[in-house]
Motif scaffolding. Structure first.
Motif, PDB file in Angstrom:
ATOM      1  N   GLN A 239       1.155  -1.158  -0.060  1.00 31.07           N
ATOM      2  CA  GLN A 239      -0.339  -0.113   0.301  1.00 31.07           C
ATOM      3  C   GLN A 239       0.632   1.513   0.239  1.00 31.07           C
ATOM      4  OE1 GLN A 239      -0.178  -2.768   2.447  1.00 31.07           O
ATOM      5  NE2 GLN A 239      -2.781  -2.743   3.456  1.00 31.07           N
ATOM      6  N   SER A 267      -7.397  14.056   3.858  1.00 23.06           N
ATOM      7  CA  SER A 267      -7.424  13.397   2.650  1.00 23.06           C
ATOM      8  C   SER A 267      -8.450  14.202   1.265  1.00 23.06           C
ATOM      9  CB  SER A 267      -8.675  11.830   2.804  1.00 23.06           C
ATOM     10  OG  SER A 267      -8.931  11.568   1.608  1.00 23.06           O
ATOM     11  N   ASN A 283     -14.319   0.730  -4.495  1.00 24.12           N
ATOM     12  CA  ASN A 283     -14.143   0.408  -2.417  1.00 24.12           C
ATOM     13  C   ASN A 283     -12.909   0.987  -1.933  1.00 24.12           C
ATOM     14  OD1 ASN A 283     -15.307   0.472  -0.781  1.00 24.12           O
ATOM     15  ND2 ASN A 283     -15.397  -1.820  -0.440  1.00 24.12           N
ATOM     16  N   LYS A 284     -12.074   1.832  -2.530  1.00 18.45           N
ATOM     17  CA  LYS A 284     -11.241   1.916  -2.351  1.00 18.45           C
ATOM     18  C   LYS A 284     -10.787   3.943  -2.340  1.00 18.45           C
ATOM     19  CE  LYS A 284      -8.550  -2.210  -3.494  1.00 18.45           C
ATOM     20  NZ  LYS A 284      -7.443  -2.683  -4.067  1.00 18.45           N
ATOM     21  N   GLN A 288      -9.235   5.210   3.706  1.00 17.75           N
ATOM     22  CA  GLN A 288      -8.507   4.585   3.757  1.00 17.75           C
ATOM     23  C   GLN A 288      -6.995   4.137   3.041  1.00 17.75           C
ATOM     24  OE1 GLN A 288     -10.763   1.192   2.003  1.00 17.75           O
ATOM     25  NE2 GLN A 288     -12.725   1.927   2.838  1.00 17.75           N
ATOM     26  N   THR A 289      -6.729   5.178   1.785  1.00 18.21           N
ATOM     27  CA  THR A 289      -5.401   4.736   1.715  1.00 18.21           C
ATOM     28  C   THR A 289      -4.568   5.405   2.198  1.00 18.21           C
ATOM     29  OG1 THR A 289      -6.111   4.867  -0.858  1.00 18.21           O
ATOM     30  CG2 THR A 289      -4.038   5.592  -0.261  1.00 18.21           C
ATOM     31  N   GLN A 291      -5.420   6.009   5.622  1.00 13.69           N
ATOM     32  CA  GLN A 291      -5.170   6.097   7.232  1.00 13.69           C
ATOM     33  C   GLN A 291      -4.105   5.026   7.216  1.00 13.69           C
ATOM     34  OE1 GLN A 291      -7.564   6.523  10.037  1.00 13.69           O
ATOM     35  NE2 GLN A 291      -5.448   5.235  10.574  1.00 13.69           N
ATOM     36  N   THR A 292      -3.660   4.227   6.200  1.00 10.97           N
ATOM     37  CA  THR A 292      -2.651   2.960   5.593  1.00 10.97           C
ATOM     38  C   THR A 292      -0.925   4.121   6.295  1.00 10.97           C
ATOM     39  OG1 THR A 292      -3.986   1.397   4.063  1.00 10.97           O
ATOM     40  CG2 THR A 292      -1.412   1.736   4.190  1.00 10.97           C
TER      41      THR A 292
END
Length: 440
Positions: A239, A267, A283-284, A288-289, A291-292
């Motif tokens: 990721q 974001s 669904n990405k 979410q990116t 947060q990684t």
């Protein structure tokens, strides 16, 4: 020619913690950002053992940053140590940056079970203490969280000493003296600390911007490459592969220390700048990116997240955390050595000093007001406001207002860098920043 050992500077706070657990069963785990002094702490502990009569043959030290051990398997590590164990004597095992060995916990657990030994390890990433580690060594380890230098340590590393002296009113205060016994300018030293931070390597260079940039660039590059990008590749989680995006995120967080924020708001900013793609169809979403990426920065101890606590509701809130950077010198390296935003810099310094003093820390919320920190340990609870100056009447009222709303009897203080009047008001004590930083 082998590298000569650099001078070892004392880190008594951490060394005393190690000594307290010497010859006990728990594995001693020292964690913290790279270059904060973990390797030196192991060497200080070895020096202590030798002074206590432990022999060199009883001590086994393995530094996994060395090419000698870089490709070692967990089985090879076990055999390497086993072949060097002393006969009929207790062994003292030291493993530096052990997370570079896959399945390292198997070897540590075997050493603990099979041999009479005392084990010390360091690691530069929080996942060292997660996953399989928790299963293997739960309840059989103690973590010592190491930070860059405090202001008091910074002073001593620069060759100054701190002594207690009575002032003209009879109050005992701590003063700073140079190596010739002359009184030093404490505010000038604090300004240097606020500019260059507390990475221990600063003790070996002249304190100027060019030298600091070289040192801090090395810290940043090592952390990002070894503890974030390479770490994800080793775990086969790709990721985090965009170093440019990672640096942009780091700079955003560094520029917003002490500001309430959310992953969603960060974001949105990055999406607006076209640094993230908000691909909700797959669904990405960008959230979410992001947060990684943030999780990786927290795991590498670059940033620390602090939650908000509703004082009346007596519960933690899920929204609008704050982030603080582990070393203010790193922030200045990233953003440029600019003399702005002193208030948030002081707040950042106070937050980590509270951690060093053993407090759990949260942001306080009461009605529509915010209290900078609620600091709690086994013996004390303190409500804390932090400000650059308490000399302006409007500023004084702004800092007092949230604390007046708290009706319990716990201690309430305001920490300020500039203050003419430290008289207690409404049960709220005013503390000079330097006095707070030099307190035990």
């Amino acid at each position: 020619m082998l590298k000569q050992e650099a001078q070892l500077y004392q880190r008594w706070v951490y060394l005393n913690k190690l000594i307290a657990f010497q010859d006990t069963e728990p594995v001693k785990i020292i964690t913290g950002i790279r270059r904060c002094g973990k390797s030196s702490l192991l060497k200080l502990m070895i020096k202590h053992l030798l002074e206590q009569g432990i022999t060199h043959e009883q001590i086994i030290f393995v530094n996994f940053e060395s090419m000698q051990f870089s490709n070692m398997s967990v089985r090879e590590l076990y055999e390497y140590v086993k072949a060097r164990l002393p006969q009929d004597k207790k062994a003292y095992l030291f493993f530096d940056e052990i997370q570079r060995i896959e399945q390292w916990q198997d070897a540590i657990n075997s050493f603990r079970v099979d041999f009479a030994c005392d084990i010390y390890v360091t690691g530069s990433n929080a996942y060292l203490l997660s996953g399989e580690y928790a299963t293997y060594l739960a309840g059989r380890s103690v973590e010592i969280k190491m930070l860059p230098l405090s202001f008091a340590e910074f002073i001593e590393f620069q060759g100054y000493s701190i002594k207690e002296k009575k002032d003209i009113t009879g109050v005992i205060r701590k003063k700073i003296y140079d190596n010739e016994g002359d009184l030093a300018d404490a505010q000038e030293l604090l300004a240097l600390y606020m500019r260059f931070g507390g990475m221990p390597g600063l003790a070996d260079i002249n304190l100027n911007i060019d030298n600091a940039l070289v040192l801090l660039d090395g810290v940043y590059s090592t952390v990002v490459v070894r503890d974030i990008l390479e770490r994800e590749l080793r775990k086969e989680q790709r990721q985090i592969t965009d170093s440019t995006l990672l640096r942009r995120l780091i700079m955003f967080l560094a520029d917003n220390i002490g500001n309430s924020t959310s992953v969603t708001s960060i974001s949105n900013m990055l999406v607006n700048q076209k640094l993230l793609e908000n691909n909700t169809k797959k669904n990405k979403p960008a959230v979410q990116t992001l947060q990684t990426y943030i999780s990786a920065l927290l795991e590498a101890y670059v940033f620390y997240e602090i939650k908000r606590f509703d004082i009346k509701g007596k519960d933690y809130l899920r929204t609008l955390s704050k982030y603080y950077i582990v070393d203010i010198g790193l922030r200045n390296y990233l953003l440029g050595f600019r003399d702005v935003d002193t208030g948030h810099i002081i707040e950042n310094i106070v937050y980590f000093e509270l951690l060093r003093k053993g407090y759990d820390v949260a942001i306080g919320k009461i009605d529509n007001k915010e209290i900078d920190f609620i600091a709690v340990n086994a013996e004390r609870k303190i409500y804390i406001q932090v400000t650059e100056s308490m000399n302006d009447p409007a500023t004084r009222e702004r800092e007092f207002a949230p604390l007046r709303k708290v009706k319990d009897n716990y201690e309430k203080i305001i920490i300020a860098n500039e203050v003419l009047n430290t008289a207690t008001q409404d049960g709220i004590r005013i503390v000079k920043l330097i006095d707070f930083l030099l307190a035990e």
